[in-house]
Scaffold this motif. Structure first.
Motif, PDB file in Angstrom:
ATOM      1  N   UNK A 112       0.838  -1.213   0.000  1.00 27.47           N
ATOM      2  CA  UNK A 112       0.000   0.000   0.000  1.00 27.47           C
ATOM      3  C   UNK A 112       0.870   1.258   0.000  1.00 27.47           C
ATOM      4  N   UNK A 113       1.955   1.235   0.762  1.00 26.42           N
ATOM      5  CA  UNK A 113       2.814   2.429   0.836  1.00 26.42           C
ATOM      6  C   UNK A 113       3.585   2.644  -0.458  1.00 26.42           C
ATOM      7  N   UNK A 114       4.055   1.554  -1.077  1.00 28.81           N
ATOM      8  CA  UNK A 114       4.823   1.706  -2.328  1.00 28.81           C
ATOM      9  C   UNK A 114       3.919   2.228  -3.443  1.00 28.81           C
ATOM     10  N   UNK A 115       2.624   1.891  -3.356  1.00 27.48           N
ATOM     11  CA  UNK A 115       1.672   2.376  -4.366  1.00 27.48           C
ATOM     12  C   UNK A 115       1.501   3.902  -4.304  1.00 27.48           C
ATOM     13  N   UNK A 116       1.881   4.533  -3.210  1.00 29.93           N
ATOM     14  CA  UNK A 116       1.783   5.996  -3.098  1.00 29.93           C
ATOM     15  C   UNK A 116       3.023   6.610  -3.768  1.00 29.93           C
TER      16      UNK A 116
ATOM     17  N   UNK B 149       9.149  -3.833 -13.778  1.00 33.50           N
ATOM     18  CA  UNK B 149       7.724  -3.598 -13.520  1.00 33.50           C
ATOM     19  C   UNK B 149       7.613  -2.133 -13.093  1.00 33.50           C
ATOM     20  N   UNK B 150       6.432  -1.515 -13.306  1.00 32.94           N
ATOM     21  CA  UNK B 150       6.332  -0.065 -13.054  1.00 32.94           C
ATOM     22  C   UNK B 150       6.735   0.306 -11.619  1.00 32.94           C
ATOM     23  N   UNK B 151       7.424   1.437 -11.460  1.00 31.19           N
ATOM     24  CA  UNK B 151       8.005   1.802 -10.164  1.00 31.19           C
ATOM     25  C   UNK B 151       6.999   1.931  -9.013  1.00 31.19           C
ATOM     26  N   UNK B 152       5.760   2.316  -9.313  1.00 36.59           N
ATOM     27  CA  UNK B 152       4.787   2.478  -8.231  1.00 36.59           C
ATOM     28  C   UNK B 152       3.718   1.377  -8.244  1.00 36.59           C
ATOM     29  N   UNK B 153       4.030   0.265  -8.913  1.00 35.62           N
ATOM     30  CA  UNK B 153       3.184  -0.938  -8.875  1.00 35.62           C
ATOM     31  C   UNK B 153       4.024  -2.037  -8.226  1.00 35.62           C
ATOM     32  N   UNK B 154       3.933  -2.158  -6.885  1.00 37.10           N
ATOM     33  CA  UNK B 154       4.810  -3.095  -6.186  1.00 37.10           C
ATOM     34  C   UNK B 154       4.669  -4.518  -6.735  1.00 37.10           C
TER      35      UNK B 154
ATOM     36  N   UNK C 251       9.956  -1.729  -6.285  1.00 33.10           N
ATOM     37  CA  UNK C 251       9.178  -0.500  -6.389  1.00 33.10           C
ATOM     38  C   UNK C 251       9.989   0.653  -5.831  1.00 33.10           C
ATOM     39  N   UNK C 252       9.746   1.855  -6.348  1.00 31.42           N
ATOM     40  CA  UNK C 252      10.453   3.030  -5.818  1.00 31.42           C
ATOM     41  C   UNK C 252      10.043   3.247  -4.369  1.00 31.42           C
TER      42      UNK C 252
END
Ligand code: ZN
Length: 431
Positions: free
Chosen positions: A30-34, A121-126, A135-136
């Motif tokens: 949830x946090x990486x998705x932010x 994989x996309x940086x904000x899609x863990x 993830x970033x």
């Protein structure tokens, strides 16, 4: 005072961390998705407020007020407005204060993702692959935040809670000024120790020292011309590059063995000058009028950010006086980090306790790590004389492409923080 916790409590806490293992991974997702890059931290801050609320604590917003902080020696000149980006803190108050108080601190901001098309994989899609979350911000430092939150949850799940004040501080701008950490620190009472679960150098480590950092911006205005009269113009991009080249010698000089503080001995090239951004020019067939470069200059222990600022001013002034730049206007701004270096006390009880607990839960050890980058730990060390234990999960490619964190390692850090919090603060029955 606090004594080692009894074996029953210890076992119950470790079992509780085990039971929360999957929950912790979901929280990290949830946090990486932010996408909490500079100026976009709101979703991560709101998530932290929810997390603190779910712990049964009352989240409180702490604004970063430049006017109130400007006179503080730890303050750095801001890059953007602080409106709508308040830090979030929560404080656990025990029924009876028996142990030592503790602050658990973490930054929610992340550095830009870079070339998103280079990520697997996309940086904000863990995404989880081979026991690691990609993830970033997964490693720097959302996994660390999850670790301290889960450690507190585990105590509660075991029917216990710290018998001392525990502060949780979720702050912004660790990656560019540290002003969020400064604001949160000043808004709360001083604690007896601080834990900051920042990732180490890709192996288990305890931060023993860190360099300072100064950010500077050089803007060169040249003379525009059509390329057919190229000689009549002064190319701002070339002029900016000529100024940047002056820092090569400086960097070499600052890394000479006799300038390296004992706490950084053995570290290869600890003082780094990075040219991070360049913007400028208008059109491929016009001599560019204006160019701006953004730079980051490391500060060795024994030197100050103020001295480094003066060095940068001198080097840029010398470059601007070069006849090759005649007709150019050179402007120098300091925005972003103005941070002094610091050394952490490796004999502080919070540090030795965390090292011992890490060894016990993981079988490994936290080696001393003099860092060529910085953390928010300097505020507590330099301005409060509060001992800091800065150690976190195994992270790879932080600030790079395909950043990741090891989930087993996050679990080890959670167990370490849970036992250390229990031992440091003492325990009482959960409210
Ligand atoms: Zn960090």
């Amino acid at each position: 005072m606090t004594e080692a916790i009894d074996q029953g409590a210890r076992r119950a806490i470790l079992e509780a961390v085990e039971a929360l293992r999957d929950d912790a991974v979901r929280m990290l997702e949830r946090l990486v998705r932010c996408p909490s890059t500079l100026g976009n931290e709101q979703s991560a801050l709101n998530e932290m407020a929810r997390i603190y609320h779910d712990l049964g604590l009352v989240p409180r917003r702490v604004p970063t007020d430049p006017a109130a902080l400007a006179a503080h020696p730890g303050f750095s000149p801001p890059l953007i407005s602080y409106d709508g980006r308040d830090n979030v803190v929560a404080v656990h108050t025990p029924r009876e204060r028996k142990g030592r108080s503790l602050a658990l601190q973490g930054h929610v901001d992340v550095v830009p993702e870079g070339a998103a098309d280079m990520w697997e994989t996309p940086p904000f899609a863990p995404a989880i692959r081979g026991g690691r979350m990609y993830g970033r911000g997964a490693g720097d430092m959302k996994a660390g935040i999850v670790s301290y939150v889960t450690a507190f949850r585990a105590l509660r799940l075991a029917g216990l809670q710290p018998a001392a004040e525990v502060q949780m501080q979720s702050v912004i701008e660790e990656e560019c000024t540290g002003n969020g950490a400064l604001a949160a620190m000043l808004a709360l009472p001083r604690t007896d120790a601080v834990i900051i679960p920042e990732p180490g150098p890709g192996l288990p480590a305890m931060y023993s020292a860190e360099v300072g950092v100064v950010w500077a911006w050089v803007t060169v205005s040249g003379r525009p011309a059509h390329v057919r009269d190229m000689q009549a113009g002064l190319n701002a991009i070339k002029a900016a590059n000529a100024i940047a080249a002056r820092f090569e010698d400086y960097q070499r000089e600052m890394n000479r063995a006799e300038r390296i503080h004992p706490s950084f001995r053995g570290v290869n090239h600890p003082v780094n000058v990075n040219f991070g951004t360049i913007e400028g020019g208008e059109w491929n067939s016009s001599v560019p009028t204006r160019a701006r470069i953004g730079m980051r200059v490391g500060v060795m222990m024994g030197y100050t950010a103020a001295q480094t600022k003066a060095d940068i001013e001198r080097l840029v002034a010398e470059a601007a006086a070069d006849p090759a730049l005649k007709g150019a206007t050179v402007k120098l701004d300091f925005k972003g980090f103005m941070a002094d270096p610091c050394v952490f006390d490796m004999n502080a009880p919070i540090v030795t306790m965390a090292k011992r607990n890490f060894a016990e839960v993981s079988g490994g050890f936290l080696r001393d790590y003099p860092a060529t980058g910085l953390t928010d730990g300097r505020f507590f060390t330099l301005y409060q004389d509060t001992p800091v234990a800065c150690f976190g999960p195994d992270a790879q490619e932080i600030h790079g492409i395909d950043e990741s964190v090891g989930l087993d390692s996050m679990h080890d850090i959670t167990r370490t923080i849970a036992l250390t919090m229990a031992e440091w603060c003492g325990l009482e029955k959960a409210a």
